[in-house]
Design a protein around this motif. Structure first.
Motif, PDB file in Angstrom:
ATOM      1  N   THR A 100       0.839  -1.204   0.000  1.00  0.00           N
ATOM      2  CA  THR A 100       0.000   0.000   0.000  1.00  0.00           C
ATOM      3  C   THR A 100       0.872   1.253   0.000  1.00  0.00           C
ATOM      4  O   THR A 100       0.616   2.205  -0.749  1.00  0.00           O
ATOM      5  N   CYS A 101       1.921   1.258   0.834  1.00  0.00           N
ATOM      6  CA  CYS A 101       2.810   2.420   0.915  1.00  0.00           C
ATOM      7  C   CYS A 101       3.501   2.690  -0.414  1.00  0.00           C
ATOM      8  O   CYS A 101       3.703   3.852  -0.813  1.00  0.00           O
ATOM      9  N   ARG A 102       3.870   1.615  -1.082  1.00  0.00           N
ATOM     10  CA  ARG A 102       4.537   1.774  -2.379  1.00  0.00           C
ATOM     11  C   ARG A 102       3.652   2.561  -3.335  1.00  0.00           C
ATOM     12  O   ARG A 102       4.121   3.458  -4.053  1.00  0.00           O
ATOM     13  N   HIS A 103       2.366   2.262  -3.333  1.00  0.00           N
ATOM     14  CA  HIS A 103       1.457   2.962  -4.240  1.00  0.00           C
ATOM     15  C   HIS A 103       1.107   4.359  -3.731  1.00  0.00           C
ATOM     16  O   HIS A 103       0.836   5.264  -4.534  1.00  0.00           O
ATOM     17  N   LEU A 104       1.102   4.553  -2.421  1.00  0.00           N
ATOM     18  CA  LEU A 104       0.905   5.906  -1.899  1.00  0.00           C
ATOM     19  C   LEU A 104       2.025   6.826  -2.367  1.00  0.00           C
ATOM     20  O   LEU A 104       1.791   7.955  -2.803  1.00  0.00           O
ATOM     21  N   ARG A 105       3.256   6.336  -2.299  1.00  0.00           N
ATOM     22  CA  ARG A 105       4.388   7.138  -2.747  1.00  0.00           C
ATOM     23  C   ARG A 105       4.355   7.350  -4.258  1.00  0.00           C
ATOM     24  O   ARG A 105       4.661   8.428  -4.755  1.00  0.00           O
ATOM     25  N   ARG A 106       4.009   6.286  -4.953  1.00  0.00           N
ATOM     26  CA  ARG A 106       3.913   6.401  -6.412  1.00  0.00           C
ATOM     27  C   ARG A 106       2.855   7.434  -6.797  1.00  0.00           C
ATOM     28  O   ARG A 106       3.017   8.184  -7.758  1.00  0.00           O
ATOM     29  N   TYR A 107       1.788   7.482  -6.025  1.00  0.00           N
ATOM     30  CA  TYR A 107       0.702   8.413  -6.302  1.00  0.00           C
ATOM     31  C   TYR A 107       1.178   9.857  -6.170  1.00  0.00           C
ATOM     32  O   TYR A 107       0.875  10.711  -7.007  1.00  0.00           O
ATOM     33  N   VAL A 108       1.930  10.146  -5.104  1.00  0.00           N
ATOM     34  CA  VAL A 108       2.474  11.492  -4.922  1.00  0.00           C
ATOM     35  C   VAL A 108       3.391  11.850  -6.086  1.00  0.00           C
ATOM     36  O   VAL A 108       3.360  12.967  -6.611  1.00  0.00           O
ATOM     37  N   TYR A 109       4.176  10.887  -6.515  1.00  0.00           N
ATOM     38  CA  TYR A 109       5.112  11.111  -7.616  1.00  0.00           C
ATOM     39  C   TYR A 109       4.367  11.425  -8.915  1.00  0.00           C
ATOM     40  O   TYR A 109       4.739  12.347  -9.658  1.00  0.00           O
ATOM     41  N   VAL A 110       3.301  10.681  -9.175  1.00  0.00           N
ATOM     42  CA  VAL A 110       2.522  10.902 -10.398  1.00  0.00           C
ATOM     43  C   VAL A 110       1.851  12.268 -10.356  1.00  0.00           C
ATOM     44  O   VAL A 110       1.819  12.997 -11.356  1.00  0.00           O
ATOM     45  N   LEU A 111       1.306  12.649  -9.199  1.00  0.00           N
ATOM     46  CA  LEU A 111       0.684  13.964  -9.079  1.00  0.00           C
ATOM     47  C   LEU A 111       1.700  15.078  -9.337  1.00  0.00           C
ATOM     48  O   LEU A 111       1.403  16.078  -9.984  1.00  0.00           O
ATOM     49  N   ASP A 112       2.891  14.904  -8.821  1.00  0.00           N
ATOM     50  CA  ASP A 112       3.944  15.893  -9.045  1.00  0.00           C
ATOM     51  C   ASP A 112       4.217  16.062 -10.530  1.00  0.00           C
ATOM     52  O   ASP A 112       4.311  17.180 -11.043  1.00  0.00           O
ATOM     53  N   LYS A 113       4.327  14.938 -11.239  1.00  0.00           N
ATOM     54  CA  LYS A 113       4.626  15.006 -12.674  1.00  0.00           C
ATOM     55  C   LYS A 113       3.437  15.555 -13.466  1.00  0.00           C
ATOM     56  O   LYS A 113       3.600  16.187 -14.507  1.00  0.00           O
ATOM     57  N   LEU A 114       2.236  15.318 -12.955  1.00  0.00           N
ATOM     58  CA  LEU A 114       1.044  15.768 -13.661  1.00  0.00           C
ATOM     59  C   LEU A 114       0.879  17.285 -13.545  1.00  0.00           C
ATOM     60  O   LEU A 114       0.566  17.970 -14.520  1.00  0.00           O
ATOM     61  N   TYR A 115       1.116  17.808 -12.338  1.00  0.00           N
ATOM     62  CA  TYR A 115       0.920  19.242 -12.110  1.00  0.00           C
ATOM     63  C   TYR A 115       2.138  20.076 -12.471  1.00  0.00           C
ATOM     64  O   TYR A 115       2.033  21.238 -12.862  1.00  0.00           O
ATOM     65  N   PHE A 116       3.319  19.491 -12.279  1.00  0.00           N
ATOM     66  CA  PHE A 116       4.554  20.240 -12.535  1.00  0.00           C
ATOM     67  C   PHE A 116       5.453  19.439 -13.474  1.00  0.00           C
ATOM     68  O   PHE A 116       6.525  18.978 -13.091  1.00  0.00           O
ATOM     69  N   PRO A 117       5.014  19.252 -14.732  1.00  0.00           N
ATOM     70  CA  PRO A 117       5.749  18.380 -15.646  1.00  0.00           C
ATOM     71  C   PRO A 117       7.141  18.879 -15.995  1.00  0.00           C
ATOM     72  O   PRO A 117       7.984  18.102 -16.430  1.00  0.00           O
ATOM     73  N   HIS A 118       7.384  20.173 -15.800  1.00  0.00           N
ATOM     74  CA  HIS A 118       8.686  20.719 -16.182  1.00  0.00           C
ATOM     75  C   HIS A 118       9.583  20.972 -14.977  1.00  0.00           C
ATOM     76  O   HIS A 118      10.654  21.549 -15.113  1.00  0.00           O
ATOM     77  N   SER A 119       9.115  20.571 -13.793  1.00  0.00           N
ATOM     78  CA  SER A 119       9.942  20.784 -12.601  1.00  0.00           C
ATOM     79  C   SER A 119      11.027  19.726 -12.526  1.00  0.00           C
ATOM     80  O   SER A 119      10.938  18.675 -13.147  1.00  0.00           O
ATOM     81  N   HIS A 120      12.040  20.026 -11.777  1.00  0.00           N
ATOM     82  CA  HIS A 120      13.153  19.089 -11.633  1.00  0.00           C
ATOM     83  C   HIS A 120      13.420  18.881 -10.149  1.00  0.00           C
ATOM     84  O   HIS A 120      14.421  19.327  -9.608  1.00  0.00           O
ATOM     85  N   CYS A 121      12.495  18.256  -9.493  1.00  0.00           N
ATOM     86  CA  CYS A 121      12.632  18.002  -8.060  1.00  0.00           C
ATOM     87  C   CYS A 121      13.500  16.760  -7.868  1.00  0.00           C
ATOM     88  O   CYS A 121      13.006  15.651  -7.763  1.00  0.00           O
ATOM     89  N   SER A 122      14.795  16.975  -7.887  1.00  0.00           N
ATOM     90  CA  SER A 122      15.711  15.835  -7.844  1.00  0.00           C
ATOM     91  C   SER A 122      15.586  15.051  -6.551  1.00  0.00           C
ATOM     92  O   SER A 122      15.753  13.827  -6.527  1.00  0.00           O
ATOM     93  N   THR A 123      15.276  15.744  -5.447  1.00  0.00           N
ATOM     94  CA  THR A 123      15.155  15.037  -4.166  1.00  0.00           C
ATOM     95  C   THR A 123      13.961  14.103  -4.186  1.00  0.00           C
ATOM     96  O   THR A 123      14.030  12.951  -3.753  1.00  0.00           O
ATOM     97  N   LEU A 124      12.825  14.592  -4.719  1.00  0.00           N
ATOM     98  CA  LEU A 124      11.637  13.743  -4.805  1.00  0.00           C
ATOM     99  C   LEU A 124      11.874  12.589  -5.768  1.00  0.00           C
ATOM    100  O   LEU A 124      11.470  11.452  -5.509  1.00  0.00           O
ATOM    101  N   GLN A 125      12.551  12.893  -6.874  1.00  0.00           N
ATOM    102  CA  GLN A 125      12.873  11.827  -7.826  1.00  0.00           C
ATOM    103  C   GLN A 125      13.725  10.754  -7.138  1.00  0.00           C
ATOM    104  O   GLN A 125      13.512   9.558  -7.305  1.00  0.00           O
ATOM    105  N   HIS A 126      14.677  11.204  -6.335  1.00  0.00           N
ATOM    106  CA  HIS A 126      15.547  10.263  -5.628  1.00  0.00           C
ATOM    107  C   HIS A 126      14.748   9.405  -4.656  1.00  0.00           C
ATOM    108  O   HIS A 126      15.035   8.213  -4.487  1.00  0.00           O
ATOM    109  N   CYS A 127      13.751  10.011  -4.036  1.00  0.00           N
ATOM    110  CA  CYS A 127      12.931   9.245  -3.083  1.00  0.00           C
ATOM    111  C   CYS A 127      12.330   8.015  -3.745  1.00  0.00           C
ATOM    112  O   CYS A 127      12.273   6.938  -3.153  1.00  0.00           O
TER     113      CYS A 127
END
Length: 724
Positions: free
Chosen positions: A489-516
């Motif tokens: 469940t946690c794996r998909h919760l984190r994946r969900y946050v990641y997808v939302l980030d890419k959906l709303y901020f497709p041109h951002s470069h949040c390297s720390t979040l990407q690393h997470c």
């Protein structure tokens, strides 16, 4: 062929086959038939030799197709066979080996010819070849008009009436094979055949009264798994006073004939897998599956499916219902044992699915067994080795689990069965685990494989449905099973946050979040550091605040992207948007599964509470999420309640002490504080027109698994060669 042993390469030049397919009519009483049928021929079982046999048969058939309208020799051959089968039962009782041997040879030739005829002509043309009479091109004799029906009926009678002995094994197998060949016209049509001449004969008229006996016999052939006679067995008993000339010829080649039915043939060593199987059991099961999946006629339901749906246990003394015309009785204990032992094959798993789904008597019996692990463990092995199985086999295994989990008694009992040393489970050493916990582990592993590899929505939906059906009955979950429920469940919760980030901020470069997210391992174990967790928590809070305002628009855009219906002025959304609905659906269901367990059996599952508390930081981030707020209420309450008790207990608590506090707290937590949700229950329902899936699947099994049957892959129209 004839009195001398033949090899495949010699068949096209064989004088007896040349005469059969030649221009000269041969009467039924001609001595030629005794000569033709006194042959020894080792049926090949490897694909290369089967292909050679097919090519050799084609050359004979081409000549026969051309000459048969004037000679009627095909009809004569069939009549010779029919006349000999009338004495088969007596021959078996009297150990008349020669008579049975020649009858088998006649049927073997008929089967080879039919296979080529059916692959190269329509049913109407085939019927014409059965109606041609001697010397009269194109004539239709009244006694010949139903020769197909007579042959079909004869084959069924042979299967159900002739006792299975060493001397009758070959002809019983050949009869089953010939019925499969008769029905193989489906292979050469892309569309599902709904009106067929052969179907009509089998479902009506003279064949109909044998329906229940045929299904029963095929089932018993599967149950008994009789091996073919050993290659060294003597078919003909030694006679002290000698025999006639024909007997002498026959006895000289008899041993060669019986190697036909020992897989591997003369002078070759069979593979261990083939050596262990029963050709008759395998072929009987394939024929049963084909018959059960024939389409209903407009005015006639499939009688073979009716028989499979209604048969009863031999211990059931209740009266037969008049609403089930083809009901019969069979030993359920023997059937259950065979089903447990044979689940490595697609066809046995498909039979189990059919019986559980369609026959209430079988389903009730299976669910009442006290050794249900003997059936469930082979099914779990299929799912565990998903990478090695074809998708259809995995689907059938999964649906079987879904059907079983519809029963609350099953869901309770599997947690009472304790297993020792599950050697095939490689991710973790499981020295002792309940069947229920193992089932959870395997199903979650299957979902994970699907989400990362095949991404098949149908598969993960049914996996989640099975877990949901079980969730209210979770008992004493193994610590690893509890951990996997929460970590997945946690794996998909984190994946969900990641997808939302890419959906709303497709041109951002949040390297720390990407690393997470790059630090998440393939098996779902979270390796995030405390720093990453803090970043996720604060980042998720801002995303969910935005999401609460724009949630509906996000889902609408994602759905449009999935359907490919975005306006031309809109820029296409990336793959992240396509993932959003699927991930949210999985999260929602997993949260409902956790909630169902906490609501119904919290005091039975301290390991699940422990795993939940261990990951509480991530769950707390989602308490305000608009899609999960309702279902998070109970989870948040449990986290808060037990976190408070742990804080009061002091710091640096051992695992044992934490579990003890959880067990005490589970008793103290008032149940009325947990909000009641509708019970999670999912029921398997076949989709409309299931034949569109099952008929190609069954015939792909016949194509790949039938003994000593080969079809040219270029001729197959029903399915592609990689769909089986």
């Amino acid at each position: 062929m004839g009195a001398n042993s033949s090899s495949i390469s010699e068949l096209p030049d064989n004088e007896y086959l040349k005469k059969l397919s030649g221009a000269e009519p041969i009467s039924e009483n001609d001595p030629f038939w005794n000569q033709l049928l006194s042959f020894s021929f080792t049926t090949p079982t490897n694909s290369a030799d089967l292909k050679l046999l097919e090519e050799a048969t084609v050359s004979v058939c081409k000549s026969l197709v051309e000459k048969n309208p004037r000679t009627g020799n095909l009809g004569s051959l069939i009549k010779v066979f029919l006349s000999r089968t009338k004495e088969l039962k007596i021959s078996a009782e009297c150990q008349n080996h020669l008579f049975i041997w020649q009858a088998h040879n006649a049927l073997f030739i008929i089967c080879c010819l039919l296979k080529v005829f059916i692959s190269r002509m329509s049913e109407e043309e085939l019927q014409l070849h059965f109606t041609y009479e001697d010397k009269t091109p194109g004539s239709y004799g009244t006694e010949c008009e139903d020769l197909i029906e007579e042959l079909l009926c004869c084959l069924i009678q042979l299967i159900v009436e002739i006792p299975l002995l060493d001397i009758t094994y070959s002809i019983s197998l050949e009869a089953v094979t010939t019925l499969i060949v008769f029905l193989s016209c489906q292979l050469f049509h892309k569309e599902i055949l709904r009106e067929s001449l052969i179907h009509k004969y089998l479902m009506r008229g003279r064949c109909l009264p044998y329906t229940s006996r045929l299904v029963k016999t095929l089932l018993y052939n599967f149950i008994r798994q009789e091996r073919s006679p050993p290659p060294g067995s003597h078919v003909f008993q030694q006679q002290t006073d000698g025999g006639g000339l024909l007997y002498g010829i026959a006895s000289g080649v008899a041993t060669g004939l019986w190697t036909v039915f020992t897989l591997g043939g003369v002078g070759s060593k069979a593979t261990p897998q083939l050596d262990q199987c029963s050709p008759l059991a395998n072929q009987s099961l394939l024929l049963l599956l084909v018959l059960a999946n024939l389409t209903d006629a407009p005015d006639t339901p499939n009688p073979y499916r009716q028989a499979i749906m209604s048969f009863k246990n031999t211990q059931d003394s209740s009266a037969f219902s008049s609403s089930h015309p083809h009901v019969f009785q069979i030993n359920f204990n023997s059937l259950y044992t065979a089903l447990c032992e044979q689940q490595k094959s697609d066809q046995a798993t498909l039979l189990l699915y059919m019986l559980l789904h369609q026959n209430g008597n079988v389903r009730t019996y299976v669910l009442a067994r006290t050794d249900i692990e003997n059936l469930v463990l082979p099914i779990l092995e299929i799912l565990y080795h998903v990478e090695e199985r074809n998708s259809h086999h995995v689907y059938m295994a999964l649906i079987i689990l879904l059907i079983l989990t519809e029963d609350d008694g099953f869901n309770r009992s599997i947690h009472e069965v304790i297993l020792k040393n599950i050697t095939w489970y490689a991710e973790r050493v499981l020295t002792e685990i309940s069947l229920g916990s193992l089932l959870i582990l395997v199903v979650i592993r299957t979902i994970q494989y699907n989400m990362t590899r095949t991404r098949d929505k149908y598969l993960h939906t049914n996996c989640l449905a099975a877990l949901a059906n079980m969730s209210a009955q979770f008992r004493s979950l193994h610590q690893y099973a509890a951990q996997r429920i929460i970590s997945y469940t946690c794996r998909h919760l984190r994946r969900y946050v990641y997808v939302l980030d890419k959906l709303y901020f497709p041109h951002s470069h949040c390297s720390t979040l990407q690393h997470c997210f790059s630090t998440l391992s393939d098996n779902g174990e979270e390796l995030l550091s405390l720093t990453c967790s803090h970043i996720l928590r604060s980042y998720a809070a801002s995303l969910f605040s935005l999401l609460s305002k724009k949630h509906n628009k996000v889902l609408e855009q994602a759905t449009q992207s999935l359907r490919g219906s975005l306006d031309s002025n809109d820029s296409p959304l990336p793959d992240y948007a396509q993932d959003l609905n699927v991930i949210e659906e999985v999260i929602r269901m997993m949260l409902e599964i956790i909630n169902s367990c906490l609501t119904n059996s919290l005091h039975h599952n301290p390991n699940l509470v422990y795993a939940l508390l261990y990951k509480r930081d991530l769950f707390e981030q989602f308490r305000t999420h608009p899609s999960f707020q309702d279902i998070m209420q109970n989870i948040d309450l449990v986290i808060s309640f037990f976190s408070s008790r742990l804080e009061h207990a002091g710091a640096e608590l051992s695992v044992e002490r934490v579990l003890e506090i959880i067990k005490q707290g589970a008793v103290a937590l008032p149940k009325d504080r947990l909000r009641k949700f509708p019970e999670l229950k999912f029921k398997y329902v076949e989709e409309e027109q299931p034949e569109e899936f099952f008929i190609p699947y069954v015939w792909s099994l016949v194509y790949n698994a039938a003994v000593a049957l080969y079809w040219n892959p270029r001729d197959i129209q029903l399915f592609t060669m990689d769909s089986g």
